[in-house]
Design a protein around this motif. Structure first.
Motif, PDB file in Angstrom:
ATOM      1  N   UNK A 176       0.851  -1.187   0.000  1.00 47.83           N
ATOM      2  CA  UNK A 176       0.000   0.000   0.000  1.00 47.83           C
ATOM      3  C   UNK A 176       0.886   1.236   0.000  1.00 47.83           C
ATOM      4  N   UNK A 177       0.449   2.297  -0.688  1.00 45.06           N
ATOM      5  CA  UNK A 177       1.201   3.549  -0.788  1.00 45.06           C
ATOM      6  C   UNK A 177       0.244   4.726  -0.772  1.00 45.06           C
ATOM      7  N   UNK A 178       0.740   5.847  -0.246  1.00 49.93           N
ATOM      8  CA  UNK A 178       0.013   7.109  -0.328  1.00 49.93           C
ATOM      9  C   UNK A 178       1.015   8.208  -0.644  1.00 49.93           C
ATOM     10  N   UNK A 179       0.650   9.102  -1.553  1.00 46.88           N
ATOM     11  CA  UNK A 179       1.548  10.186  -1.940  1.00 46.88           C
ATOM     12  C   UNK A 179       0.773  11.489  -2.057  1.00 46.88           C
ATOM     13  N   UNK A 180       1.337  12.528  -1.475  1.00 47.88           N
ATOM     14  CA  UNK A 180       0.804  13.873  -1.639  1.00 47.88           C
ATOM     15  C   UNK A 180       1.755  14.649  -2.530  1.00 47.88           C
ATOM     16  N   UNK A 181       1.343  14.891  -3.770  1.00 45.41           N
ATOM     17  CA  UNK A 181       2.242  15.515  -4.731  1.00 45.41           C
ATOM     18  C   UNK A 181       1.541  16.514  -5.613  1.00 45.41           C
ATOM     19  N   UNK A 182       2.134  16.747  -6.780  1.00 41.99           N
ATOM     20  CA  UNK A 182       1.605  17.730  -7.725  1.00 41.99           C
ATOM     21  C   UNK A 182       1.751  17.193  -9.143  1.00 41.99           C
ATOM     22  N   UNK A 214       2.362  17.252 -18.032  1.00 41.27           N
ATOM     23  CA  UNK A 214       1.322  16.233 -18.172  1.00 41.27           C
ATOM     24  C   UNK A 214       0.299  16.657 -19.216  1.00 41.27           C
ATOM     25  N   UNK A 215      -0.194  15.727 -20.047  1.00 41.32           N
ATOM     26  CA  UNK A 215      -1.118  16.096 -21.133  1.00 41.32           C
ATOM     27  C   UNK A 215      -2.435  16.675 -20.640  1.00 41.32           C
ATOM     28  N   UNK A 216      -2.829  16.367 -19.405  1.00 42.81           N
ATOM     29  CA  UNK A 216      -4.107  16.860 -18.891  1.00 42.81           C
ATOM     30  C   UNK A 216      -3.945  17.979 -17.868  1.00 42.81           C
ATOM     31  N   UNK A 217      -2.717  18.475 -17.656  1.00 42.16           N
ATOM     32  CA  UNK A 217      -2.505  19.550 -16.687  1.00 42.16           C
ATOM     33  C   UNK A 217      -3.169  20.842 -17.161  1.00 42.16           C
ATOM     34  N   UNK A 218      -3.891  21.561 -16.283  1.00 41.84           N
ATOM     35  CA  UNK A 218      -4.535  22.836 -16.678  1.00 41.84           C
ATOM     36  C   UNK A 218      -3.487  23.865 -17.107  1.00 41.84           C
ATOM     37  N   UNK A 219      -3.587  24.364 -18.318  1.00 38.47           N
ATOM     38  CA  UNK A 219      -2.592  25.299 -18.840  1.00 38.47           C
ATOM     39  C   UNK A 219      -2.709  26.688 -18.225  1.00 38.47           C
ATOM     40  N   UNK A 220      -3.896  27.042 -17.714  1.00 33.63           N
ATOM     41  CA  UNK A 220      -4.106  28.398 -17.203  1.00 33.63           C
ATOM     42  C   UNK A 220      -4.012  28.475 -15.681  1.00 33.63           C
ATOM     43  N   UNK A 221      -3.551  27.416 -15.025  1.00 38.05           N
ATOM     44  CA  UNK A 221      -3.426  27.434 -13.566  1.00 38.05           C
ATOM     45  C   UNK A 221      -2.175  28.208 -13.162  1.00 38.05           C
ATOM     46  N   UNK A 222      -2.317  29.094 -12.170  1.00 38.20           N
ATOM     47  CA  UNK A 222      -1.179  29.910 -11.750  1.00 38.20           C
ATOM     48  C   UNK A 222      -0.218  29.122 -10.875  1.00 38.20           C
ATOM     49  N   UNK A 223      -0.660  27.991 -10.315  1.00 33.58           N
ATOM     50  CA  UNK A 223       0.185  27.127  -9.506  1.00 33.58           C
ATOM     51  C   UNK A 223       0.008  25.683  -9.961  1.00 33.58           C
ATOM     52  N   UNK A 224       0.995  24.824  -9.700  1.00 28.04           N
ATOM     53  CA  UNK A 224       0.844  23.408 -10.054  1.00 28.04           C
ATOM     54  C   UNK A 224      -0.378  22.807  -9.370  1.00 28.04           C
ATOM     55  N   UNK A 225      -1.013  21.854 -10.038  1.00 29.92           N
ATOM     56  CA  UNK A 225      -2.211  21.208  -9.511  1.00 29.92           C
ATOM     57  C   UNK A 225      -1.835  20.143  -8.494  1.00 29.92           C
ATOM     58  N   UNK A 226      -2.339  20.283  -7.267  1.00 29.67           N
ATOM     59  CA  UNK A 226      -2.063  19.300  -6.216  1.00 29.67           C
ATOM     60  C   UNK A 226      -2.789  17.999  -6.533  1.00 29.67           C
ATOM     61  N   UNK A 227      -2.107  16.893  -6.284  1.00 32.97           N
ATOM     62  CA  UNK A 227      -2.651  15.570  -6.597  1.00 32.97           C
ATOM     63  C   UNK A 227      -2.287  14.595  -5.490  1.00 32.97           C
ATOM     64  N   UNK A 228      -3.304  14.009  -4.854  1.00 29.97           N
ATOM     65  CA  UNK A 228      -3.096  12.961  -3.864  1.00 29.97           C
ATOM     66  C   UNK A 228      -3.444  11.613  -4.485  1.00 29.97           C
TER      67      UNK A 228
END
Length: 432
Positions: free
Chosen positions: A153-159, A164-178
């Protein structure tokens, strides 16, 4: 076809795990083939796997466990940190990456755990600064000599990376991803037959972002849970060659999306592969498989995907000091692109590891991928390369250096951005 394959995968997996659980009392094949391991592929040791006793961290003894503290300090120069087509912005990023790993030192069974973090700081663009972490554990229960049960089992709090092909281009900060995942597996070999099964769960949770004007970029439509179960039957024709059949079923459930505006992206899929696993003398080992894949969506707004599926992984050992890897695959992946529920991911890679000296390892890698989106006119092609080297100073210190490049081209009416990102990095690693 989908229901048939899904039931088949469930049946094979359940049967494999049941065989493992009953291995201590089940009758095992006897005779001259009973003691022969027809499924081990360990005639060679790759450059990256080779033990280097004088340069390996000794670890700290804690009863029946060994504890391995590790700290990496690195600097990275990136010429296009936002992965844009024009007006590229460059910057230098500093990383501090502590890690603590624990491994059992037992004659049988195995248990490990880790905790790691990454503090990432940009020199000029502080809005890109991130703090990431991850924890996890994995283990193996040796039921007997030919049967085992695995779990993890693993858990990661990242960005999400800007590339990434689906990353929002207009976001002012990297998208947080858990992300979170867990699995349980089992296998049992008896003579010329090996049965194995595995069940996986994965979860993706994206946090909302914001535009430069302060508007919310809703990411809830990307949150999902994926369950998969697979079963596999290997039949050995010699101690170094086996043919196999593997069936895998998956169920992908999204947290939101049930309206006309935001259609539900829930889907079910199967993969049906035939292949061979082999080790040819002391030169080549690997696995090649081909077959059928499909993914069916609950909503008619998204096109179902089906067709040819494949994967391959080959290791070539031209000498004891050089290992060459070739890999390829064809799978179905999710996408949040409007009008598309999935894309077919085609990929291939070629890498070389060379031991120049006992404590100097060089490496190079080329990779290519092409994503064909279903339901919209879009095709993304990525070509990348990286070269690097590792200098092991002693048991406790090492230096890594690398250069990498990624070129992305998007075509079609619904195309994304074209961009190129180059990175130059150097790291000092301390381990104990």
């Amino acid at each position: 076809m989908s229901s048939l394959l899904k039931n088949l995968a469930l049946s094979i997996s359940a049967g494999s795990l049941a065989l493992v659980a009953g291995a201590t009392s089940a009758q095992v094949v006897t005779g001259p083939d009973a003691s022969v391991d027809n499924f081990s592929r360990n005639r060679n040791t790759s450059v990256q796997q080779r033990p280097r006793r004088d340069y390996e961290a000794p670890g700290v003894r804690a009863g029946g466990f060994l504890v391995y503290p590790r700290l990496e300090l690195s600097a990275e120069r990136i010429d296009n940190i936002y992965a844009t087509a024009t007006n590229e912005v460059d910057d230098t990023v500093f990383h501090v990456r502590p890690e603590l790993a624990i491994e059992s030192d037992w004659n049988q069974n195995f248990l490990s755990a880790y905790a790691r973090g990454s503090l990432n700081r940009y020199s000029d663009n502080e809005s890109e600064n991130t703090d990431e972490y991850g924890i996890g554990t994995s283990g193996r229960i040796d039921v007997n000599r030919q049967s085992n049960i695995g779990f993890g089992a693993d858990f990661a709090g990242g960005f999400e990376p800007r590339t990434a092909p689906s990353a929002p281009r207009n976001a002012v900060e990297p998208t947080a991803l858990n992300t979170a995942q867990a699995y349980v597996s089992g296998s049992r070999a008896a003579g010329y037959l090996k049965l194995s099964g595995r069940a996986d769960w994965r979860s993706f949770d994206y946090e909302d972002g914001r535009t430069g004007a302060g508007a919310v970029i809703d990411q809830d439509g990307r949150d999902r849970d994926i369950m998969s179960v697979s079963g596999r039957v290997d039949v050995a024709v010699s101690p170094d060659t086996a043919f196999f059949f593997q069936a895998t079923a998956n169920d992908r459930q999204y947290d939101v999306g049930s309206s006309v505006i935001v259609p539900n992206r829930n889907s079910q899929g199967t993969e049906y592969l035939f292949g061979a696993n082999f080790e040819i003398s002391a030169l080549v080992r690997g696995e090649i498989a081909a077959g059928y894949i499909e993914q069916s969506f609950d909503q008619a707004a998204f096109d179902d995907v089906s067709g040819f599926g494949a994967r391959a992984q080959l290791e070539w050992f031209p000498s004891e000091l050089t290992t060459i890897n070739v890999a390829a695959g064809r799978t179905v992946e999710d996408t949040p692109v409007v009008g598309a529920g999935a894309y077919v991911a085609n990929s291939a890679s070629f890498s070389v590891d060379h031991e120049l000296l006992r404590n100097v390892i060089l490496n190079a890698r080329l990779f290519w991928s092409r994503d064909d989106y279903e339901g919209v006119d879009r095709e993304d092609t990525r070509v990348g390369a990286n070269i690097g080297g590792t200098y092991l100073i002693n048991r406790n210190l090492g230096i890594n250096a690398s250069f990498s490049t990624l070129d992305t081209q998007s075509d079609g009416a619904a195309r994304d951005l074209d961009f190129t990102v180059n990175k130059l990095a150097i790291a000092l690693v301390a381990q104990f």
